[in-house]
Design a protein around this motif. Structure first.
Motif, mmCIF file in Angstrom:
data_model
loop_
_atom_site.group_PDB
_atom_site.id
_atom_site.type_symbol
_atom_site.label_atom_id
_atom_site.label_comp_id
_atom_site.label_asym_id
_atom_site.label_seq_id
_atom_site.Cartn_x
_atom_site.Cartn_y
_atom_site.Cartn_z
ATOM 1 N N VAL A 163 -7.102 11.211 4.342
ATOM 2 C CA VAL A 163 -6.558 9.868 4.318
ATOM 3 C C VAL A 163 -5.980 9.506 2.875
ATOM 4 O O VAL A 163 -6.496 9.587 1.943
ATOM 5 N N ASN A 164 -4.869 8.972 2.853
ATOM 6 C CA ASN A 164 -4.363 8.586 1.756
ATOM 7 C C ASN A 164 -4.608 7.671 0.664
ATOM 8 O O ASN A 164 -5.781 6.728 1.348
ATOM 9 N N ALA A 165 -4.470 7.678 -0.263
ATOM 10 C CA ALA A 165 -5.000 6.645 -1.526
ATOM 11 C C ALA A 165 -4.495 5.128 -0.966
ATOM 12 O O ALA A 165 -3.443 4.893 -0.391
ATOM 13 N N ALA A 166 -5.547 4.296 -1.589
ATOM 14 C CA ALA A 166 -4.962 3.071 -1.473
ATOM 15 C C ALA A 166 -3.836 2.563 -2.286
ATOM 16 O O ALA A 166 -3.806 3.291 -3.286
ATOM 17 N N ASP A 167 -3.227 1.534 -2.098
ATOM 18 C CA ASP A 167 -2.001 1.263 -2.837
ATOM 19 C C ASP A 167 -1.863 -0.460 -2.799
ATOM 20 O O ASP A 167 -2.652 -0.819 -2.498
ATOM 21 N N ILE A 168 -0.823 -0.800 -3.265
ATOM 22 C CA ILE A 168 -0.903 -2.246 -3.500
ATOM 23 C C ILE A 168 -0.534 -2.788 -2.082
ATOM 24 O O ILE A 168 -0.913 -4.232 -1.874
ATOM 25 N N ASN A 169 -0.360 -2.402 -0.903
ATOM 26 C CA ASN A 169 -0.279 -2.901 0.275
ATOM 27 C C ASN A 169 -1.806 -2.819 1.052
ATOM 28 O O ASN A 169 -1.925 -3.315 2.056
#
Lengths: 532, 422
Positions: A163-169
């Motif tokens: 699962v990809n890292a969190a970002d500004i979205n």
């Protein structure tokens, strides 16, 4: 060339005049006399949906078998769609997380809402698990979701997803749907003492190829939502609860499709109610009522049978035998009715077009005290109920009217153009001690009668002795003129209607039918046929 | 073939009168100054001892056969009945061969022909049953055999030679030919014994069939189709004395056709009682089953299951003819008398006599009288005429008397030819 041309014209002229054809084929008329159709009708044809039993003396009994009750597994238990959310946070102070760091495992469970039913094992035949994972951390995480006690071909149900890292979205999200079909699931939880419980494990590690990052107190490490959808089991084991199933319904007998009038009197009737229980649980059946319904006459006869109705009938549990194709040894139960213990004869003489029943089924009337979670249920092996009606074919009929409609493909017979004026003769050799009033109708596409073929259509009964036993058949001849109008009716007909009215001699006098009785019908053509 | 011969006889007599002034019956008589002859010829004939012309016309021309026509035929029916019909057309090229390295002199010829032939023999019951139906046979047995019907259509490619010589004051002419037969279409029905009994009330039919059906490949039967091959031979000898009276004997079309392995043969040897098509199923009181009535399974297929593809051979009709030609008034009035037998057909011996009258050097009338073959007495008439120096036209019929009475006459036919000499 001139020579050839002149001669060609000359020769062609001769051939044309000599050989000119008037039609496609030579035409003439012939006068024909001969059989066209025949039918030999015994009781087997007249009662095609029944099973005829010939007795040693040649007499005939009628046996009608009909299944009347089919239990659906959903009426005992149903696995509902279930959603579980699992959130774990970083429990302590801030820390530096290096690549490949293993976060603590999260053990959890899904509890199935099955009410009083307590299952310890299920083999899934249909259904899936839907998983949604959210990663709020700044680096990619690798999750491993496992149901250790759900196995297929010896392997536990396991999925590994990044699962990809969190970002500004927002957080990184993974959603997936995984079939559970074919998995055998132990529903006793982690320690094997529970029921209706699916235990699972979720672990996470940081991306081994990623970067170090800092995690803070209360940061969400695991955010899982798992949903079971459309689950069905081909087999379950455990305790099936004390559900009560009620069913009030009707089964058509098929008689209404062709019995359209008249009365019948029977000699004797017996009815066997066979119940085969394939469920590994005790049960109790309670018949509130059984009714014979004749909508044509408006008559309903309610069965009176103290040995069967309005009393609990105990049904023992089935046993598991093991073989995959036939894994259950059912418990069998028979309840017998006849003239001595019921009003069954009146019930049948009512000529029911449907039988209405009102029945309750109570599972495990003694609770779980004795079975100790050994109840079982195979989806394809439940409870069968069968009615077996037996009666000697000894009866009296008063204007008993049978009607049937046939969608007959007359592809090879519809070219009636070659048929000229003719007379069809129906020759009936009646070996039954029954007067038949036979009528054939041509019907249009809306099943409206366009022509009556037989006028009159009385076929006299066979000669009988003092015991009303046939001594010799009687031959009846019915002439059917066929003119152009009738040809049109036949040509344009889409259906053929058959109506037969039965009368036995000296009504109320019971007549025994024998297997050798036959009604032979033959159609003889006498007329002109156009050869074209 | 018979008409071919008559035509040739008339034609040759004319040629001789016009060109050479001597009588003769050879195939070709290419006179001085000419080396080639192109001949076109066609004829048709129908003859029977039973079937009238009117009936045959309607039948073969796909017309309507009335009861009155049947009545006329019925009057002629007796135990054994025959009929025969032919249609022939040919193109012939004949070449005079004066020298072939000095070793041969005579005439060679090539002919391309189309031939169609039908012949049959049948019992009177078969005719009545087939054309009137079985109603009149209620309570009786109709004898349908013996019965034979054959129909051929084939093409022939013929090569032949004709020579002549003098011996002891006799002029001897002989010819021989060999033909390649190319089969186009064949059908044959042969039954030694068959019968049909109709119950008095029509409630059943007792059928007894001992029948063999044979046919060529039905998928290709148009002109030009190759469905078989074979060979035929012809031969003729004429002996003419110094008074020009002549004896002749000819054998025409002795041969066969081997029909290919795509041909079909259906042997039927069956006795059964037909009581109608079984429709018992439609009386089942069930709406769930769709019923279909098919006649195939009921009675047609039951005895056609032994249909097999098979090659077979059959002889074609072979004509053997002998005649004597007498000069009643030399060069003017000639009388022919002779007999002819058609083998491998259903014909009887045919006797004939013909009187030929030559007039004005370019015309000839021929009157013939015959009896036999497929029919009885017949009076025929022929005309041959010369146009210009090298055109010869021939027209005639062997069956004039029968054709004048179409309603009751039992035979018909015509022949026509045109020749061009070079």
């Amino acid at each position: 060339m001139k020579f050839k041309a002149v001669f060609s014209i000359f020769l062609s002229s001769i051939l044309l005049f000599a050989c000119k054809k008037e039609n496609d084929r030579t035409q003439w008329d012939v006068e024909v006399l001969g059989p066209v159709l025949y039918a030999s009708l015994s009781i087997n044809e007249l009662l095609a949906d029944s099973i005829i039993q010939s007795n040693s003396d040649g007499s005939v009994s009628l046996i009608v078998e009909q299944e009347f009750y089919n239990l659906e597994p959903d009426s005992i238990y149903k696995i509902p769609d279930t959603t579980i959310t699992n959130i774990a946070v970083w429990p302590i102070f801030s820390a530096n997380i290096f690549p490949g760091f293993a976060f603590p495992n999260q053990d959890n469970k899904i509890s199935l809402g099955l009410g009083s039913v307590q299952l310890t094992k299920a083999i899934v035949s249909k259904g899936s698990i839907e998983i949604e994972l959210k990663n709020s951390l700044p680096e990619k995480l690798i999750y491993t979701y496992s149901i250790p006690k759900a196995k297929k071909n010896g392997l536990a149900f396991t999925i590994v997803k990044e699962v990809n890292a969190a970002d500004i979205n927002g957080p990184g999200i993974y959603q997936g749907n995984f079939s559970l079909e074919g998995y055998t699931i132990d529903l006793t939880g982690v320690n094997g003492t529970q029921f209706n419980t699916i235990a699972y494990t979720l672990s996470a590690i940081s991306d081994p190829g990623g970067n170090n990052f800092t995690i803070n107190f209360n940061d969400i490490v695991i955010n899982l939502k798992s949903t079971l959808r459309d689950m069905e089991a081909s087999y379950v084991k455990g305790y099936l609860g004390q559900n009560s199933v009620s069913e009030s319904s009707s089964n058509t007998t098929g008689l209404a499709s062709f019995v359209r009038g008249g009365y019948i009197q029977l000699d004797s009737v017996s009815l066997d109610l066979n119940i085969e229980n394939y469920i590994g649980a005790d049960a109790q059946i309670y018949f509130n009522s059984l009714s014979s319904v004749n909508s044509r006459t408006g008559s309903t006869v309610t069965l009176t049978a103290p040995s069967l109705l309005q009393r609990p009938l105990n049904i023992n549990r089935a046993q598991e035998s093991g073989p995959p194709l036939s894994p259950v040894i059912p418990s069998l139960h028979n309840f017998h009715l006849d003239n001595s213990n019921s009003n069954l004869q009146a019930f049948v003489e009512n000529l029911p077009e449907r039988i209405h029943y009102d029945v309750n089924l109570n599972m495990n009337p003694l609770g779980n005290n004795f079975s100790l979670y050994t109840d079982f249920l195979y989806r394809d092996f439940l409870v069968k109920g069968k009615l077996i009606l037996k009666m000697p074919f000894r009866f009296a009929a008063d204007n008993l009217l049978l009607v049937d409609t046939q969608d007959i493909s007359l592809n090879e017979l519809t070219n009636l153009d070659p048929i000229g004026p003719l007379t069809l003769t129906l020759v009936a050799s009646n070996g039954f001690p029954v007067d038949f009033d036979l009528q054939l109708f041509t019907l249009d596409e809306n099943k409206n009668v366009t022509d009556s073929i037989l006028i009159p259509g009385n076929i006299s009964r066979a000669n009988v002795d003092a015991q009303y036993k046939v001594t010799s058949p009687v031959i009846t001849r019915i002439e059917i003129p066929v003119d152009e109008a009738r040809k049109d009716h036949i040509r344009n007909s889409k259906f053929m209607g058959i109506r037969t009215k039965f009368n036995t001699p000296d009504y109320a006098q019971l007549i025994q039918l024998y297997s050798h009785y036959k009604l032979d019908l033959k159609l003889i053509a006498n007329g002109t046929y156009y050869i074209r | 073939m018979r008409k071919l011969f008559l035509c040739y006889s008339i034609f040759i007599a004319s040629i001789l009168t016009v060109e050479a002034g001597t009588p003769g019956t050879e195939l070709f008589n290419i006179g001085p100054g000419y080396n080639q002859v192109y001949s076109l010829y066609t004829d048709y004939s129908f003859a029977s001892g039973t079937v009238t012309n009117q009936f045959a016309n309607e039948y073969f021309r796909s017309g309507f056969i009335t009861n009155e026509m049947k009545d006329e035929v019925s009057k002629n029916l007796f135990h054994r009945n025959t009929l025969g019909a032919e249609f022939n057309a040919s193109i012939t090229i004949a070449q005079k061969l004066d020298t072939l390295f000095g070793s041969f002199s005579g005439i060679s010829f090539i002919r391309i022909s189309n031939k169609a032939h039908i012949h049959a023999k049948f019992e009177n019951d078969l005719f009545e049953m087939y054309f009137r139906g079985n109603k009149n046979y209620a309570g009786k047995k109709a004898e349908l055999g013996p019965f034979k019907l054959k129909s051929y259509t084939y093409q022939q490619l013929t090569y032949g030679i004709e020579r002549s010589s003098e011996r002891k004051n006799k002029h001897i002419i002989w010819s021989t030919a060999v033909s390649l037969n190319i089969g186009q279409k064949y059908s044959g029905y042969d039954s030694q014994s068959s019968s049909l009994y109709t119950a008095p009330d029509g409630s059943f039919l007792d059928v007894n069939l001992d029948l063999r059906l044979r046919s060529s490949d039905s998928s290709q039967s148009k002109p030009g189709s190759f469905n078989g091959y074979g060979f035929s031979i012809d031969g003729m000898v004429i002996i003419r004395d110094e008074k020009q009276n002549a004896w002749s004997i000819s054998a025409s079309n002795l041969g066969y056709i081997q029909w290919t392995k795509e041909s079909a043969e259906v042997p039927i040897d069956s006795s059964f009682r037909f009581e109608g098509i079984d429709v018992t199923d439609i009386f089942d009181f069930s709406d769930t089953i769709r019923k279909e009535i098919t006649t195939d399974s009921a009675y047609v297929q039951s005895f056609l299951t032994d249909r097999r593809k098979k090659a077979f051979s059959d002889m074609v009709p072979f004509h053997l003819k002998a005649s004597y030609s007498a000069q009643l008034n030399p060069g003017k009035l000639i009388l022919d008398i002779g007999a002819e037998q058609i083998f491998f057909a259903e014909a009887r011996l045919r006797g004939f006599t013909e009187l030929k009258y030559n007039f004005k050097r370019r015309h000839q009338l021929a009157l013939n009288l015959s009896y036999g073959a497929y029919t009885f007495w017949n009076l025929g008439l022929g005309y041959k005429g010369q146009a210009g120096k090298s055109w010869v036209f021939c027209l005639g019929t062997d069956y004039l008397s029968s054709m004048l009475n179409n309603g009751k006459g039992l035979s018909q036919g015509a022949f026509v030819s045109l020749e061009k000499y070079f």
